[in-house]
Motif scaffolding. Structure first.
Motif, PDB file in Angstrom:
ATOM      1  N   ALA A 290       1.537 -13.028   3.555  1.00 55.41           N
ATOM      2  CA  ALA A 290       2.733 -13.719   4.037  1.00 55.41           C
ATOM      3  C   ALA A 290       2.512 -15.206   4.229  1.00 55.41           C
ATOM      4  CB  ALA A 290       3.201 -13.093   5.349  1.00 55.41           C
ATOM      5  N   THR A 291       1.307 -15.589   4.589  1.00 52.10           N
ATOM      6  CA  THR A 291       1.057 -17.000   4.883  1.00 52.10           C
ATOM      7  C   THR A 291       0.277 -17.708   3.783  1.00 52.10           C
ATOM      8  OG1 THR A 291      -0.997 -16.444   6.034  1.00 52.10           O
ATOM      9  CG2 THR A 291       0.992 -16.587   7.363  1.00 52.10           C
ATOM     10  N   ARG A 292      -0.084 -16.982   2.742  1.00 53.21           N
ATOM     11  CA  ARG A 292      -0.864 -17.543   1.630  1.00 53.21           C
ATOM     12  C   ARG A 292      -2.218 -18.071   2.083  1.00 53.21           C
ATOM     13  NH1 ARG A 292       2.905 -17.653  -3.052  1.00 53.21           N
ATOM     14  NH2 ARG A 292       4.747 -16.848  -2.025  1.00 53.21           N
TER      15      ARG A 292
ATOM     16  N   TYR B 176       6.227 -18.810  21.226  1.00 56.54           N
ATOM     17  CA  TYR B 176       7.030 -18.953  20.005  1.00 56.54           C
ATOM     18  C   TYR B 176       8.424 -19.477  20.314  1.00 56.54           C
ATOM     19  CZ  TYR B 176       9.895 -17.874  16.010  1.00 56.54           C
ATOM     20  OH  TYR B 176      10.779 -17.981  14.980  1.00 56.54           O
ATOM     21  N   ASP B 177       8.988 -18.999  21.385  1.00 55.90           N
ATOM     22  CA  ASP B 177      10.333 -19.452  21.747  1.00 55.90           C
ATOM     23  C   ASP B 177      10.378 -20.950  22.031  1.00 55.90           C
ATOM     24  OD1 ASP B 177      11.190 -16.878  21.433  1.00 55.90           O
ATOM     25  OD2 ASP B 177      11.154 -16.383  23.562  1.00 55.90           O
TER      26      ASP B 177
ATOM     27  N   GLU C 180       8.597 -12.906  13.309  1.00 55.02           N
ATOM     28  CA  GLU C 180       9.628 -12.330  12.446  1.00 55.02           C
ATOM     29  C   GLU C 180       9.562 -10.801  12.449  1.00 55.02           C
ATOM     30  OE1 GLU C 180       9.557 -14.022   8.497  1.00 55.02           O
ATOM     31  OE2 GLU C 180       9.198 -16.021   9.287  1.00 55.02           O
TER      32      GLU C 180
ATOM     33  N   ALA D 272       9.472 -22.728  18.075  1.00 54.62           N
ATOM     34  CA  ALA D 272      10.450 -22.712  16.991  1.00 54.62           C
ATOM     35  C   ALA D 272      11.414 -23.903  17.043  1.00 54.62           C
ATOM     36  CB  ALA D 272      11.204 -21.395  16.986  1.00 54.62           C
ATOM     37  N   PRO D 273      12.034 -24.157  18.188  1.00 54.29           N
ATOM     38  CA  PRO D 273      12.966 -25.296  18.208  1.00 54.29           C
ATOM     39  C   PRO D 273      12.270 -26.621  17.925  1.00 54.29           C
ATOM     40  CG  PRO D 273      13.138 -23.992  20.226  1.00 54.29           C
ATOM     41  CD  PRO D 273      11.993 -23.454  19.474  1.00 54.29           C
TER      42      PRO D 273
ATOM     43  N   ALA E 166       9.608 -27.106  16.103  1.00 58.65           N
ATOM     44  CA  ALA E 166       9.289 -27.197  14.672  1.00 58.65           C
ATOM     45  C   ALA E 166      10.519 -27.621  13.885  1.00 58.65           C
ATOM     46  CB  ALA E 166       8.774 -25.857  14.160  1.00 58.65           C
ATOM     47  N   LEU E 167      11.619 -27.010  14.197  1.00 58.12           N
ATOM     48  CA  LEU E 167      12.849 -27.333  13.471  1.00 58.12           C
ATOM     49  C   LEU E 167      13.290 -28.768  13.751  1.00 58.12           C
ATOM     50  CD1 LEU E 167      14.672 -23.938  13.962  1.00 58.12           C
ATOM     51  CD2 LEU E 167      13.713 -24.857  11.845  1.00 58.12           C
TER      52      LEU E 167
ATOM     53  N   TRP F  78      -0.567 -21.241  14.065  1.00 59.55           N
ATOM     54  CA  TRP F  78       0.864 -21.177  14.294  1.00 59.55           C
ATOM     55  C   TRP F  78       1.589 -20.528  13.119  1.00 59.55           C
ATOM     56  CZ3 TRP F  78       5.590 -22.575  12.677  1.00 59.55           C
ATOM     57  CH2 TRP F  78       5.715 -23.603  11.744  1.00 59.55           C
ATOM     58  N   ARG F  79       1.002 -20.551  11.968  1.00 59.01           N
ATOM     59  CA  ARG F  79       1.602 -19.791  10.871  1.00 59.01           C
ATOM     60  C   ARG F  79       1.614 -18.303  11.195  1.00 59.01           C
ATOM     61  NH1 ARG F  79      -0.865 -22.427   5.275  1.00 59.01           N
ATOM     62  NH2 ARG F  79       0.349 -24.368   5.368  1.00 59.01           N
TER      63      ARG F  79
ATOM     64  N   CYS G 121       4.224 -17.558  13.779  1.00 61.76           N
ATOM     65  CA  CYS G 121       5.527 -17.632  13.146  1.00 61.76           C
ATOM     66  C   CYS G 121       5.877 -16.340  12.401  1.00 61.76           C
ATOM     67  CB  CYS G 121       5.444 -18.795  12.172  1.00 61.76           C
ATOM     68  SG  CYS G 121       6.948 -19.630  11.928  1.00 61.76           S
ATOM     69  N   VAL G 122       4.928 -15.859  11.633  1.00 59.60           N
ATOM     70  CA  VAL G 122       5.185 -14.636  10.857  1.00 59.60           C
ATOM     71  C   VAL G 122       5.272 -13.430  11.777  1.00 59.60           C
ATOM     72  CG1 VAL G 122       4.214 -13.062   9.169  1.00 59.60           C
ATOM     73  CG2 VAL G 122       4.196 -15.505   8.732  1.00 59.60           C
TER      74      VAL G 122
ATOM     75  N   GLN H 154       5.145 -14.444  22.582  1.00 60.57           N
ATOM     76  CA  GLN H 154       6.579 -14.527  22.306  1.00 60.57           C
ATOM     77  C   GLN H 154       7.205 -15.721  23.027  1.00 60.57           C
ATOM     78  OE1 GLN H 154       8.440 -12.507  20.202  1.00 60.57           O
ATOM     79  NE2 GLN H 154      10.036 -14.043  20.576  1.00 60.57           N
TER      80      GLN H 154
ATOM     81  N   LEU I 285      12.795 -19.274  13.295  1.00 61.01           N
ATOM     82  CA  LEU I 285      12.153 -20.145  12.327  1.00 61.01           C
ATOM     83  C   LEU I 285      11.553 -19.257  11.249  1.00 61.01           C
ATOM     84  CD1 LEU I 285      10.885 -22.675  11.236  1.00 61.01           C
ATOM     85  CD2 LEU I 285       9.115 -22.469  12.955  1.00 61.01           C
TER      86      LEU I 285
ATOM     87  N   TYR J 234       5.916 -26.259   5.262  1.00 66.37           N
ATOM     88  CA  TYR J 234       5.079 -25.158   4.791  1.00 66.37           C
ATOM     89  C   TYR J 234       5.128 -25.050   3.270  1.00 66.37           C
ATOM     90  CZ  TYR J 234       3.784 -20.293   3.820  1.00 66.37           C
ATOM     91  OH  TYR J 234       3.224 -19.159   3.296  1.00 66.37           O
TER      92      TYR J 234
END
Lengths: 150, 150
Positions: free
Chosen positions: A60-62, A105-106, A48, A109-110, A112-113, A40-41, A44-45, A102, B4, B12
């Motif tokens: 980007a995700t380390r 992700y939609d 963006e 995202a909510p 996760a927040l 999921w990282r 997420c990236v 996509q 997000l 993270y």
DNA sequence: CTATGATCGTTGCAATTGATACTAATCTAG
DNA sequence: CTAGATTAGTATCAATTGCAACGATCATAG
């Protein structure tokens, strides 16, 4: 005599808190979307801005390239991510979210927040900001320390 | 639309910072004393007060009984820890630091505090205190969250 | 008592993670 | 050009961690 109280040792506290929080996130993501944290990282990236190489995703995700590779394979298998050849470099591929990815992700995202909000419910905005900033400083300090130890 | 930003996602950031710091600690302890993190956590707690059962050690270090068991075996093998029968319960043993273990701890403690000092060099005392306190709050919040999810 | 269920610690197995080696492609010196 | 070194990504193997099952002991109900 020097005593070391484990409870008061910041690296210990950090590790415990982080593991607990990661556990919450990992459980939620597995249950809701069947995604592991590394996967999921990437989602997420990529949401963006798509069209990234795995190497760029690693930065980007380390995560190291092995973990990125495994997560990418899992996502491509599930048709959440598409690979396209990289015209500039035949060794690498450019990854982007598929239509399906996509959509996922939609939904992600909510959620996760929402979890973040719940975990940090007792924190003021100022505290959240401060914590974030401290964690960034700490990350740099640890990297500097590692670099010193040649 | 809800976006997000991974970089701004506190869980993270927490995970990244924690892993970096743990990496520093783990490397240092392995190199200096040949101890893994679970092992030195036990040493640390036993130094505060010996004669504990493994179950109590698990509570004190937030590790599950399997990890405690393995760490304890490693320490006993190296004669850093001694096991005695528990008169109150034949299933469990009471663990304490041996003479050798105590000596090791006396070397470990200052070194641990030194690394901590270096990592948190950029932090004021107030900031350290605040961070510690936030991490404790977060830990409770995560535990509460997990409990809710039945 | 004694039978059922819970607890302490260990072991075995599966999943996750990290380090290394490897293939294919690219870059750089000469 | 081309040989050697570097990089992208994958695959392989070992180490770490978590979960479930187990033997042994203890607690509790009848």
């Amino acid at each position: 005599m020097t005593t070391l109280q484990l409870d008061a040792f910041l690296p210990y506290r950090l590790s415990i808190a982080s593991n607990r929080v990661s556990g919450v996130i990992a459980t939620a993501y597995q249950a809701l979307f069947g995604l592991k944290i590394p996967e999921w990282r990437l989602v997420c990236v990529l949401a963006e801005g798509g069209g990234m190489s795995q190497q760029a995703l690693g930065v980007a995700t380390r995560m190291d390239k092995v973990m990125v590779s495994r997560a990418a394979i899992a996502l491509v298998d599930r048709d959440l991510v598409v690979r396209e050849p990289n015209p500039a470099d035949q060794r690498s591929h450019l990854l982007s979210l598929s239509e399906l990815g996509q959509q996922l992700y939609d939904q992600i995202a909510p959620k996760a927040l929402e979890i973040e909000r719940e975990l940090f419910a007792g924190f003021s905005d100022a505290e959240r900001k401060e914590l974030m900033e401290m964690l960034l400083r700490l990350e740099s300090a640890a990297e500097r320390y590692e670099a010193e130890q040649t």
